[in-house]
Design a protein around this motif. Structure first.
Motif, PDB file in Angstrom:
ATOM      1  N   UNK A 141       0.850  -1.201   0.000  1.00 18.84           N
ATOM      2  CA  UNK A 141       0.000   0.000   0.000  1.00 18.84           C
ATOM      3  C   UNK A 141       0.882   1.247   0.000  1.00 18.84           C
ATOM      4  N   UNK A 142       1.461   1.525  -1.163  1.00 20.45           N
ATOM      5  CA  UNK A 142       2.490   2.556  -1.257  1.00 20.45           C
ATOM      6  C   UNK A 142       1.951   3.979  -1.244  1.00 20.45           C
ATOM      7  N   UNK A 143       0.637   4.128  -1.298  1.00 19.37           N
ATOM      8  CA  UNK A 143       0.084   5.481  -1.230  1.00 19.37           C
ATOM      9  C   UNK A 143      -0.150   5.929   0.210  1.00 19.37           C
ATOM     10  N   UNK A 144       0.025   5.021   1.165  1.00 21.96           N
ATOM     11  CA  UNK A 144      -0.112   5.342   2.587  1.00 21.96           C
ATOM     12  C   UNK A 144       1.272   5.412   3.221  1.00 21.96           C
ATOM     13  N   UNK A 145       1.485   6.412   4.050  1.00 20.85           N
ATOM     14  CA  UNK A 145       2.788   6.593   4.690  1.00 20.85           C
ATOM     15  C   UNK A 145       2.827   5.817   6.008  1.00 20.85           C
ATOM     16  N   UNK A 146       3.875   5.048   6.217  1.00 21.79           N
ATOM     17  CA  UNK A 146       4.068   4.288   7.455  1.00 21.79           C
ATOM     18  C   UNK A 146       5.338   4.778   8.151  1.00 21.79           C
ATOM     19  N   UNK A 147       5.224   5.074   9.447  1.00 24.86           N
ATOM     20  CA  UNK A 147       6.396   5.468  10.239  1.00 24.86           C
ATOM     21  C   UNK A 147       6.397   4.658  11.523  1.00 24.86           C
ATOM     22  N   UNK A 148       7.570   4.543  12.140  1.00 28.47           N
ATOM     23  CA  UNK A 148       7.668   3.844  13.419  1.00 28.47           C
ATOM     24  C   UNK A 148       8.500   4.672  14.374  1.00 28.47           C
ATOM     25  N   UNK A 149       8.153   4.553  15.660  1.00 30.18           N
ATOM     26  CA  UNK A 149       8.833   5.325  16.684  1.00 30.18           C
ATOM     27  C   UNK A 149       8.775   4.542  18.000  1.00 30.18           C
ATOM     28  N   UNK A 150       9.857   4.588  18.776  1.00 32.35           N
ATOM     29  CA  UNK A 150       9.895   3.915  20.073  1.00 32.35           C
ATOM     30  C   UNK A 150       8.760   4.457  20.944  1.00 32.35           C
ATOM     31  N   UNK A 199      -8.165  -0.748   6.493  1.00 34.65           N
ATOM     32  CA  UNK A 199      -9.184  -0.483   5.475  1.00 34.65           C
ATOM     33  C   UNK A 199     -10.479   0.007   6.119  1.00 34.65           C
ATOM     34  N   UNK A 200     -10.814  -0.573   7.274  1.00 30.45           N
ATOM     35  CA  UNK A 200     -12.026  -0.123   7.973  1.00 30.45           C
ATOM     36  C   UNK A 200     -11.891   1.329   8.414  1.00 30.45           C
TER      37      UNK A 200
END
Length: 241
Positions: A141-150, A199-200
């Motif tokens: 799903x490359x149109x959605x931005x995913x980030x991660x943080x502690x 998706x929901x």
């Protein structure tokens, strides 16, 4: 009374065996599948919205002038949709951020695109599992931005028992949050479970290519059900004799 040569009677079977009357044409399961495929093909023949650009080009060569204008419109729509998908598919990975980046990379960025912020601790097994699955989801799903943080770097004193946590941002605001992984099946969760949740909320949508595959699977299921139903009818009729 005249004998009906199409009836399945013992007398007609004898006549057919001796070549006195023609053998009754039998419809095999393969014939049934072909008939169903033909019916589906005819139904979808004018379903231009599902055609690819190449398929629309072929139809332009074959169709008459009456359909040409409509085909051209759908062809342009497909080209525009492809261009839009290409422009939107600009992420595909999970970006590691720090607290100082959060407003810029999440809150502000979500005014333009959906953003999924993943709070985690590396030592937790459930976080390792979700992190791996999120990488798959991000790639799909490359149109959605995913980030991660502690977790406690994002929210001071945030308890580890609440990890993993997903914060979903859209239009510059929080649209959903998932604390823990119990709702997704815990250690049994799959990438599809995460996708279903996102998706929901509205953070992801099914790409057109995958939607088309889903439609093909649905059609195949319809054909299989129809064949099975007809086969059951044949067995039922056989039991009556």
């Amino acid at each position: 009374m005249a004998n009906n040569h199409d009836e399945d009677t013992e007398w007609n079977d004898i006549l057919r065996a001796k070549g006195i009357i023609p053998k009754k044409e039998e419809i095999t399961e393969a014939d049934i599948v072909d008939m169903i495929d033909d019916a589906i093909a005819k139904r979808d023949a004018k379903n231009y919205e599902q055609k690819t650009v190449d398929e629309l080009d072929e139809l332009l060569d074959e169709d008459n002038e009456e359909d040409e204008r409509m085909l051209m419109e759908y062809r342009q729509q497909r080209l525009n949709a492809i261009k839009q998908e290409m422009s939107e598919d600009k992420f595909g990975e999970i970006q590691h951020i720090y607290k100082t980046d959060f407003v810029r990379e999440v809150s502000d960025a979500s005014k333009e695109v959906w953003v999924v912020a993943y709070l985690y601790k590396e030592y937790l097994p459930i976080c390792k599992l979700m992190g791996a699955h999120l990488a798959t989801v991000a790639a799909r799903n490359k149109s959605t931005k995913f980030v991660k943080i502690i977790g406690d770097q994002c929210i001071p004193n945030y308890p580890d028992r609440n990890l993993p946590t997903l914060l979903i941002y859209g239009d510059g605001d929080v649209k959903g949050q998932l604390v823990g992984a119990a709702q997704l099946g815990g250690l049994n969760m799959k990438p599809e479970d995460i996708e279903a949740y996102l998706r929901r909320v509205g953070a992801i949508k099914i790409p057109e290519s995958r939607a088309s595959k889903s439609e093909e699977v649905k059609k195949s299921s319809i054909r299989s059900s129809a064949v099975a139903a007809l086969s059951d009818d044949d067995e039922y009729e056989s039991d009556d004799y």
